[in-house]
Design a protein around this motif. Structure first.
Motif, PDB file in Angstrom:
ATOM      1  N   UNK B  85       8.575  10.589  26.444  1.00 42.09           N
ATOM      2  CA  UNK B  85       8.370   9.547  25.252  1.00 42.09           C
ATOM      3  C   UNK B  85       8.819   8.379  25.669  1.00 42.09           C
ATOM      4  N   UNK B  86      10.170   8.262  26.233  1.00 43.43           N
ATOM      5  CA  UNK B  86      10.779   6.873  26.574  1.00 43.43           C
ATOM      6  C   UNK B  86      10.352   6.284  27.815  1.00 43.43           C
ATOM      7  N   UNK B  87       9.859   7.464  29.000  1.00 43.81           N
ATOM      8  CA  UNK B  87       9.728   6.726  30.359  1.00 43.81           C
ATOM      9  C   UNK B  87      10.706   6.471  31.010  1.00 43.81           C
ATOM     10  N   UNK B  88      11.967   7.326  30.512  1.00 45.26           N
ATOM     11  CA  UNK B  88      13.234   6.993  31.267  1.00 45.26           C
ATOM     12  C   UNK B  88      13.464   8.009  32.243  1.00 45.26           C
ATOM     13  N   UNK B  89      14.064   7.826  33.272  1.00 40.03           N
ATOM     14  CA  UNK B  89      14.420   9.050  34.418  1.00 40.03           C
ATOM     15  C   UNK B  89      15.903   9.554  33.795  1.00 40.03           C
ATOM     16  N   UNK B  90      15.715  10.975  33.868  1.00 38.94           N
ATOM     17  CA  UNK B  90      16.526  11.924  33.515  1.00 38.94           C
ATOM     18  C   UNK B  90      17.035  12.695  34.719  1.00 38.94           C
ATOM     19  N   UNK B  91      18.229  13.174  34.495  1.00 41.08           N
ATOM     20  CA  UNK B  91      18.607  14.214  35.466  1.00 41.08           C
ATOM     21  C   UNK B  91      18.508  15.600  34.774  1.00 41.08           C
TER      22      UNK B  91
END
Lengths: 93, 383
Positions: B85-91
């Motif tokens: 959704x936010x195109x953020x990198x997550x661990x």
């Protein structure tokens, strides 16, 4: 855990004989395979969803004969675990 | 345990014909029909069944149900992902995952529709060009390879043709080196000398010499001796010694030949066989020993071989007369020398009765002026 164990525990919990428990167990999975073979989905809340996925035809490499093959389309049963099951599995004691 | 009962009406509204979502109610009803029990009981059974499976997955890694499939717990390590959704990198933290692998019976049952289809083998070129993932660099390389291959084959053809051409050219040069001196015989010519040298280098000297030798050879005495020894060997072949004869006063070689062989024209035979003990055919001394062999044959019925032998003997005698004559002329006795040479010609003239072609056949052994002289005599006799 295997089928026999599950049948035994069920008979203990529901106060039925093991023979009957096994009969009901078999019919449960018969019905489930029947549902899936018709392409329908079945959802047991708190456990997960059984569904069928169609995979398109695709190219694949056969390492045995060392050649590229055109693999035919395929229907494949799929299980998706519910959030509840996921939590249960990841719980630490 | 969370339970959520799906309303039948909403269910039917949402889904149309193609894929149908089956809830717990319909499911338990169908199970009840099949197992011949009440639907409430079947519902209870199904719930407890799935509860048991999830409890089993908690404790163990694997729950296997015969002829349906296996539920497996899989440990996944921490990994990075992207929030869609936010195109953020997550661990994503490490966790357990539940996986279901169907048994072959279930997979077959589900795949009824496409069961008869089988995988086909694709052409290699098709697969190479048809794959989308192949990078343009690789495609360019494939085309370059094709072009290189074509060029290579063209170059191969050209090389073959050129090699054949060069070999033909070389063969022509070698042949010309052999045959040029044959047709342009002139030993003083520089080019001929040059060609001769080249022939020596290649070991072709003998071949070219054979052709160069067209010029007339001068006969020397030594070669004559060789000729006589050859004739002697021929004459001795298969002949036995009859007698040892000791020369008396008044004997001559003609007379001895007449005595033993009944023909005085066979005397050159006798003389050449005893060449070692008698040097001058005109001079034999008393007490000289002569070996007398079997008769060569009947002189009127000679074989070809016998004729050759007797002719060779005659020519041997001719050469000896000739050699003596020249020696005498050199020493100053011209009269004696000329008589010897006349005798030589006479013996040859006698030999012609055994071989008419003698003058041609033994060209190398006879002096050209003698040939001319004898031809004159023969013409006179014909007249």
């Amino acid at each position: 855990m295997k089928k026999d164990e599950i049948v035994k525990k069920l008979s203990e919990k529901l106060n039925i004989t093991q023979v009957e428990s096994k009969r009901i167990f078999d019919s449960v999975f018969d019905v489930l395979t029947d549902i899936l073979s018709k392409g329908n989905t079945f959802t047991e809340t708190g456990f997960g969803t059984f569904s069928v996925v169609e995979i398109n035809k695709r190219k694949g490499f056969n390492p045995l004969i060392h050649k590229w093959m055109m693999l035919p389309p395929k229907l494949k049963p799929k299980f998706r675990a519910s959030e509840h099951l996921k939590e249960e599995v990841n719980k630490r004691r | 345990m969370k339970t959520k009962i799906i309303d039948k009406k909403t269910f039917s509204e949402k889904d149309s014909d193609a894929t149908k979502k089956v809830g717990i109610d319909e499911f338990s009803e169908r199970v009840a029909k099949k197992a011949e029990i009440t639907p409430e009981r079947s519902k209870e059974y199904v719930h407890t069944l799935f509860d048991l499976i999830s409890a089993g997955l908690k404790k163990e890694d694997k729950v296997s149900i015969y002829k349906f499939g296996n539920f497996k717990k899989k440990w996944v390590k921490t990994k990075s992902g992207i929030n869609p959704k936010t195109q953020e990198k997550i661990k994503i933290a490490a966790h357990n995952q539940v996986k279901f692998s169907p048994s072959s019976a279930l997979a077959d049952e589900v795949n009824k529709k496409y069961r008869n289809l089988k995988p086909n083998v694709l052409d290699e070129i098709l697969t190479l060009t048809g794959i989308k993932k192949i990078s343009p660099d690789i495609q360019n390389n494939i085309q370059k390879d094709k072009v290189l291959h074509n060029n290579y084959q063209i170059a191969k053809k050209r090389a073959l043709i050129s090699v054949i051409g060069i070999t033909i050219f070389l063969i022509l040069i070698i042949f010309s080196l052999i045959f040029i001196p044959v047709y342009f015989v002139n030993e003083n010519n520089k080019t001929v000398l040059f060609v001769k040298n080249i022939n020596k280098m290649f070991g072709l000297n003998n071949i070219s010499d054979r052709f160069v030798k067209k010029q007339k050879e001068i006969i020397d005495e030594k070669k004559g001796e060789e000729f006589i020894t050859d004739a002697k060997v021929n004459l001795i072949e298969n002949r036995k010694v009859i007698k040892e004869y000791i020369v008396k006063n008044g004997d001559s070689i003609f007379g001895i030949a007449e005595n033993f062989w009944q023909n005085q024209y066979l005397w050159p035979d006798l003389y050449i066989l005893n060449k070692s003990s008698v040097s001058d055919p005109d001079l034999i001394y008393p007490d000289d020993k002569l070996l007398i062999y079997e008769k060569l044959g009947d002189p009127e019925k000679f074989n070809k071989k016998q004729k050759e032998k007797i002719v060779e003997a005659f020519i041997g005698v001719y050469r000896i007369y000739r050699a003596f004559g020249e020696k005498d002329i050199e020493a100053g006795n011209t009269k004696k020398g000329e008589k010897r040479i006349y005798d030589a010609r006479k013996t040859l003239n006698i030999a012609i009765r055994y071989d008419k072609d003698l003058l041609n056949r033994y060209k190398d052994a006879i002096y050209p002026d003698d040939i001319a002289e004898i031809k004159k005599w023969q013409k006179e006799s014909e007249k």
